[in-house]
Design a protein around this motif. Structure first.
Motif, PDB file in Angstrom:
ATOM      1  N   PRO A  41       0.827  -1.214   0.000  1.00 32.06           N
ATOM      2  CA  PRO A  41       0.000   0.000   0.000  1.00 32.06           C
ATOM      3  C   PRO A  41       0.857   1.259   0.000  1.00 32.06           C
ATOM      4  CG  PRO A  41      -0.851  -1.594   1.573  1.00 32.06           C
ATOM      5  CD  PRO A  41       0.450  -2.141   1.088  1.00 32.06           C
ATOM      6  N   GLY A  42       0.583   2.154  -0.936  1.00 33.38           N
ATOM      7  CA  GLY A  42       1.292   3.413  -0.996  1.00 33.38           C
ATOM      8  C   GLY A  42       2.688   3.343  -1.566  1.00 33.38           C
ATOM      9  N   LYS A  43       3.071   2.170  -2.076  1.00 33.68           N
ATOM     10  CA  LYS A  43       4.418   2.006  -2.611  1.00 33.68           C
ATOM     11  C   LYS A  43       4.379   1.552  -4.060  1.00 33.68           C
ATOM     12  CE  LYS A  43       6.673   1.022   1.798  1.00 33.68           C
ATOM     13  NZ  LYS A  43       7.619   0.118   2.517  1.00 33.68           N
ATOM     14  N   GLU A  44       5.517   1.674  -4.728  1.00 33.63           N
ATOM     15  CA  GLU A  44       5.610   1.219  -6.106  1.00 33.63           C
ATOM     16  C   GLU A  44       5.762  -0.303  -6.140  1.00 33.63           C
ATOM     17  OE1 GLU A  44       7.686   5.174  -8.105  1.00 33.63           O
ATOM     18  OE2 GLU A  44       8.737   3.245  -8.103  1.00 33.63           O
TER      19      GLU A  44
END
Length: 126
Positions: A41-44
């Motif tokens: 979540p929220g990351k590449e």
């Protein structure tokens, strides 16, 4: 057209083990190098592991060495990712990927994948 379908994700406890599966259809599985990626979540999205068409060559991201094992069964058109000692930071959507290749896999293979599955969610609770 290559179709990839992942399965095996779910909600697990920290310390558990899990095996993800990915089936390939539409083309000859044995012609493809396979890989696993994940996106927290929220990351590449990040590369996890790759395996050559015969299974004789594997390559892992540094963060995956030790707890992750990629394998394949060409008779079943399936690639697997075994994750041991799961940690909350392993929570992510895990994606399967494929690229037609007869070469050994390496760090470069992570940039070559051209077909992707829809992903399977792995959630690790502490």
């Amino acid at each position: 057209q290559v179709q990839l379908v992942e399965s095996g994700g779910g909600l697990v406890q920290a310390g558990d083990s899990l095996t993800l599966s990915c089936g390939l259809s539409g083309r000859t599985f044995a012609r493809y190098a396979m890989g696993w990626f994940r996106q927290a979540p929220g990351k590449e999205r990040e590369f996890v592991a790759a395996i050559s068409w015969t299974g004789s060559s594997t390559y892992y991201a540094g963060s995956a060495k030790g707890r992750f094992t990629i394998s394949r069964d060409n008779a079943k058109n399936t690639v697997y990712l075994r994750i041991n000692s799961l940690k909350p930071k392993d929570t992510a959507v895990y994606y399967c990927a494929a690229v037609q290749s007869y070469s050994p896999v390496s760090e470069r293979t992570a940039f070559d994948f051209s077909s992707w599955g829809q992903g399977t969610q792995v959630t690790v609770s502490s």
